[in-house]
Design a protein around this motif. Structure first.
Motif, PDB file in Angstrom:
ATOM      1  N   MET A   1       0.837  -1.196   0.000  1.00  0.00           N
ATOM      2  CA  MET A   1       0.000   0.000   0.000  1.00  0.00           C
ATOM      3  C   MET A   1       0.874   1.249   0.000  1.00  0.00           C
ATOM      4  O   MET A   1       1.836   1.336   0.740  1.00  0.00           O
ATOM      5  CB  MET A   1      -0.921  -0.002   1.237  1.00  0.00           C
ATOM      6  N   GLU A   2       0.508   2.198  -0.857  1.00  0.00           N
ATOM      7  CA  GLU A   2       1.292   3.428  -0.951  1.00  0.00           C
ATOM      8  C   GLU A   2       0.876   4.411   0.135  1.00  0.00           C
ATOM      9  O   GLU A   2      -0.297   4.473   0.542  1.00  0.00           O
ATOM     10  CB  GLU A   2       1.109   4.058  -2.330  1.00  0.00           C
ATOM     11  N   ALA A   3       1.827   5.197   0.592  1.00  0.00           N
ATOM     12  CA  ALA A   3       1.565   6.213   1.620  1.00  0.00           C
ATOM     13  C   ALA A   3       2.476   7.403   1.380  1.00  0.00           C
ATOM     14  O   ALA A   3       3.474   7.303   0.655  1.00  0.00           O
ATOM     15  CB  ALA A   3       1.795   5.633   3.013  1.00  0.00           C
ATOM     16  N   HIS A   4       2.119   8.521   1.965  1.00  0.00           N
ATOM     17  CA  HIS A   4       2.993   9.685   1.884  1.00  0.00           C
ATOM     18  C   HIS A   4       2.885  10.491   3.169  1.00  0.00           C
ATOM     19  O   HIS A   4       1.900  10.405   3.899  1.00  0.00           O
ATOM     20  CB  HIS A   4       2.663  10.548   0.659  1.00  0.00           C
ATOM     21  N   THR A   5       3.910  11.266   3.434  1.00  0.00           N
ATOM     22  CA  THR A   5       3.927  12.129   4.618  1.00  0.00           C
ATOM     23  C   THR A   5       4.733  13.378   4.294  1.00  0.00           C
ATOM     24  O   THR A   5       5.712  13.325   3.537  1.00  0.00           O
ATOM     25  CB  THR A   5       4.544  11.400   5.836  1.00  0.00           C
ATOM     26  N   LYS A   6       4.294  14.483   4.833  1.00  0.00           N
ATOM     27  CA  LYS A   6       5.006  15.744   4.660  1.00  0.00           C
ATOM     28  C   LYS A   6       4.903  16.519   5.967  1.00  0.00           C
ATOM     29  O   LYS A   6       3.793  16.734   6.465  1.00  0.00           O
ATOM     30  CB  LYS A   6       4.399  16.542   3.513  1.00  0.00           C
ATOM     31  N   PHE A   7       6.028  16.920   6.516  1.00  0.00           N
ATOM     32  CA  PHE A   7       6.005  17.633   7.788  1.00  0.00           C
ATOM     33  C   PHE A   7       7.199  18.571   7.896  1.00  0.00           C
ATOM     34  O   PHE A   7       8.221  18.400   7.223  1.00  0.00           O
ATOM     35  CB  PHE A   7       5.984  16.657   8.967  1.00  0.00           C
ATOM     36  N   ASP A   8       7.011  19.580   8.722  1.00  0.00           N
ATOM     37  CA  ASP A   8       8.048  20.585   8.966  1.00  0.00           C
ATOM     38  C   ASP A   8       8.547  20.482  10.400  1.00  0.00           C
ATOM     39  O   ASP A   8       7.812  20.096  11.307  1.00  0.00           O
ATOM     40  CB  ASP A   8       7.498  22.003   8.732  1.00  0.00           C
ATOM     41  N   ILE A   9       9.803  20.863  10.583  1.00  0.00           N
ATOM     42  CA  ILE A   9      10.411  20.919  11.908  1.00  0.00           C
ATOM     43  C   ILE A   9      10.946  22.328  12.096  1.00  0.00           C
ATOM     44  O   ILE A   9      11.736  22.820  11.284  1.00  0.00           O
ATOM     45  CB  ILE A   9      11.524  19.875  12.069  1.00  0.00           C
ATOM     46  N   ALA A  10      10.501  22.990  13.166  1.00  0.00           N
ATOM     47  CA  ALA A  10      10.729  24.429  13.303  1.00  0.00           C
ATOM     48  C   ALA A  10      11.984  24.805  14.072  1.00  0.00           C
ATOM     49  O   ALA A  10      12.271  25.982  14.221  1.00  0.00           O
ATOM     50  CB  ALA A  10       9.506  25.078  13.963  1.00  0.00           C
ATOM     51  N   HIS A  11      12.735  23.842  14.599  1.00  0.00           N
ATOM     52  CA  HIS A  11      13.874  24.231  15.426  1.00  0.00           C
ATOM     53  C   HIS A  11      15.105  24.579  14.585  1.00  0.00           C
ATOM     54  O   HIS A  11      15.278  24.117  13.455  1.00  0.00           O
ATOM     55  CB  HIS A  11      14.204  23.147  16.447  1.00  0.00           C
ATOM     56  N   ALA A  12      15.964  25.444  15.138  1.00  0.00           N
ATOM     57  CA  ALA A  12      17.234  25.771  14.491  1.00  0.00           C
ATOM     58  C   ALA A  12      18.136  24.541  14.513  1.00  0.00           C
ATOM     59  O   ALA A  12      18.020  23.695  15.408  1.00  0.00           O
ATOM     60  CB  ALA A  12      17.911  26.931  15.213  1.00  0.00           C
ATOM     61  N   PHE A  13      19.028  24.439  13.542  1.00  0.00           N
ATOM     62  CA  PHE A  13      19.849  23.237  13.463  1.00  0.00           C
ATOM     63  C   PHE A  13      21.289  23.573  13.116  1.00  0.00           C
ATOM     64  O   PHE A  13      21.591  24.632  12.547  1.00  0.00           O
ATOM     65  CB  PHE A  13      19.284  22.270  12.418  1.00  0.00           C
ATOM     66  N   VAL A  14      22.181  22.654  13.469  1.00  0.00           N
ATOM     67  CA  VAL A  14      23.588  22.693  13.074  1.00  0.00           C
ATOM     68  C   VAL A  14      23.865  21.385  12.350  1.00  0.00           C
ATOM     69  O   VAL A  14      23.866  20.318  12.965  1.00  0.00           O
ATOM     70  CB  VAL A  14      24.523  22.848  14.295  1.00  0.00           C
ATOM     71  N   ALA A  15      24.068  21.465  11.049  1.00  0.00           N
ATOM     72  CA  ALA A  15      24.272  20.265  10.229  1.00  0.00           C
ATOM     73  C   ALA A  15      25.756  20.029  10.011  1.00  0.00           C
ATOM     74  O   ALA A  15      26.434  20.812   9.341  1.00  0.00           O
ATOM     75  CB  ALA A  15      23.553  20.411   8.890  1.00  0.00           C
ATOM     76  N   THR A  16      26.267  18.958  10.579  1.00  0.00           N
ATOM     77  CA  THR A  16      27.667  18.583  10.402  1.00  0.00           C
ATOM     78  C   THR A  16      27.801  17.650   9.198  1.00  0.00           C
ATOM     79  O   THR A  16      26.804  17.177   8.636  1.00  0.00           O
ATOM     80  CB  THR A  16      28.194  17.882  11.655  1.00  0.00           C
ATOM     81  N   SER A  17      29.020  17.370   8.817  1.00  0.00           N
ATOM     82  CA  SER A  17      29.263  16.413   7.735  1.00  0.00           C
ATOM     83  C   SER A  17      28.684  15.051   8.083  1.00  0.00           C
ATOM     84  O   SER A  17      28.111  14.355   7.229  1.00  0.00           O
ATOM     85  CB  SER A  17      30.767  16.291   7.470  1.00  0.00           C
ATOM     86  N   ASN A  18      28.799  14.663   9.351  1.00  0.00           N
ATOM     87  CA  ASN A  18      28.275  13.380   9.789  1.00  0.00           C
ATOM     88  C   ASN A  18      26.749  13.348   9.685  1.00  0.00           C
ATOM     89  O   ASN A  18      26.157  12.329   9.293  1.00  0.00           O
ATOM     90  CB  ASN A  18      28.707  13.114  11.234  1.00  0.00           C
ATOM     91  N   ASP A  19      26.094  14.464  10.035  1.00  0.00           N
ATOM     92  CA  ASP A  19      24.632  14.522   9.940  1.00  0.00           C
ATOM     93  C   ASP A  19      24.171  14.369   8.497  1.00  0.00           C
ATOM     94  O   ASP A  19      23.217  13.632   8.204  1.00  0.00           O
ATOM     95  CB  ASP A  19      24.120  15.855  10.499  1.00  0.00           C
TER      96      ASP A  19
END
Length: 235
Positions: A1-19
């Motif tokens: 069965m097909e499904a979909h999801t779309k959501f937002d996350i409002a917090h500030a982030f620090v994206a490292t190379s590992n992330d």
């Protein structure tokens, strides 16, 4: 069965190379073909078709990363996925997944865990709507002004000189408040950004800003503490 999801996350982030490698790996492990699109401060949009070249991007100040979009897809079974980090006109983090139900559910869990680990410690300062801070302060100032203003019997007309002096004081106060609001907004945007990418040279910039952030926080706490002590001593 097909499904979909779309959501937002409002917090500030620090994206490292590992992330970024972790997010890329979630899609890759699901059998999807992964690509990335990076918008930079030099006006160029750069495209990457492998994770290694992305995390090795030098990320200089001249062409620093503003936003990153990781896209993935598969035809059999049909699956699409997208993570947007730092987009200008949306939430700091936006996620969209479509495909077979189990795959979508699994990717959502892994992505949510990975993104939660990217939350910046100063996230609340970066995302709070200052309208809820300034409005009560302005209301209190207006109330104090009303209490302090003379009332009761009518007063004779104010001489032009005094009226101009009063107007100058009002303009100076309003200008001072506007300057403080502008300075705090600039300080937040510059040193408490919603999106931070520590790839390449971005790591040293982040570490430098981290030192300044602590100076700002400690200075604010000390200033408030000194104001409270002075108020108690003068009471």
């Amino acid at each position: 069965m097909e499904a979909h999801t779309k959501f937002d996350i409002a917090h500030a982030f620090v994206a490292t190379s590992n992330d970024i490698s972790k997010l890329w790996g979630i899609f890759q492990n699901a059998g999807l073909t992964v690509t990335a699109t990076v918008s930079c401060t030099d006006g160029l949009v750069r495209h990457f078709d492998n994770c290694e070249s992305l995390v090795q991007y030098d990320n200089p100040t001249r062409a620093a990363i503003n936003s990153l979009e990781i896209s993935a897809k598969s035809r059999d079974p049909y699956t699409t996925a997208e993570i947007s980090l730092g987009a200008r006109y949306s939430a700091p983090i936006s996620i969209s997944l479509r495909g077979e139900e189990n795959a979508v559910s699994s990717m959502r869990t892994y992505i949510s865990d990975a993104v939660d680990g990217m939350r910046a410690w100063y996230s609340r300062l970066s995302t709070i709507d200052f309208l809820y801070v300034w409005f009560p302060i302005l209301m209190v100032l207006l109330l104090l002004a009303q209490i302090m203003s003379p009332s009761g019997t009518p007063h004779p007309a104010t001489p032009l000189k005094k009226a101009l002096e009063a107007l100058a004081i009002v303009v100076a106060v309003i200008g001072g408040i506007a300057a403080v609001i502008w300075a705090i907004a600039w300080l937040r945007k510059r040193f408490f950004p919603v999106a931070t990418f520590t790839i390449g040279q971005g790591l040293s910039r982040h570490q430098h800003n981290e030192q300044i952030r602590w100076v700002v926080i400690v200075g604010f706490v000390v200033g408030v503490g000194a104001s409270i002590v002075a108020t108690i001593l003068l009471a």
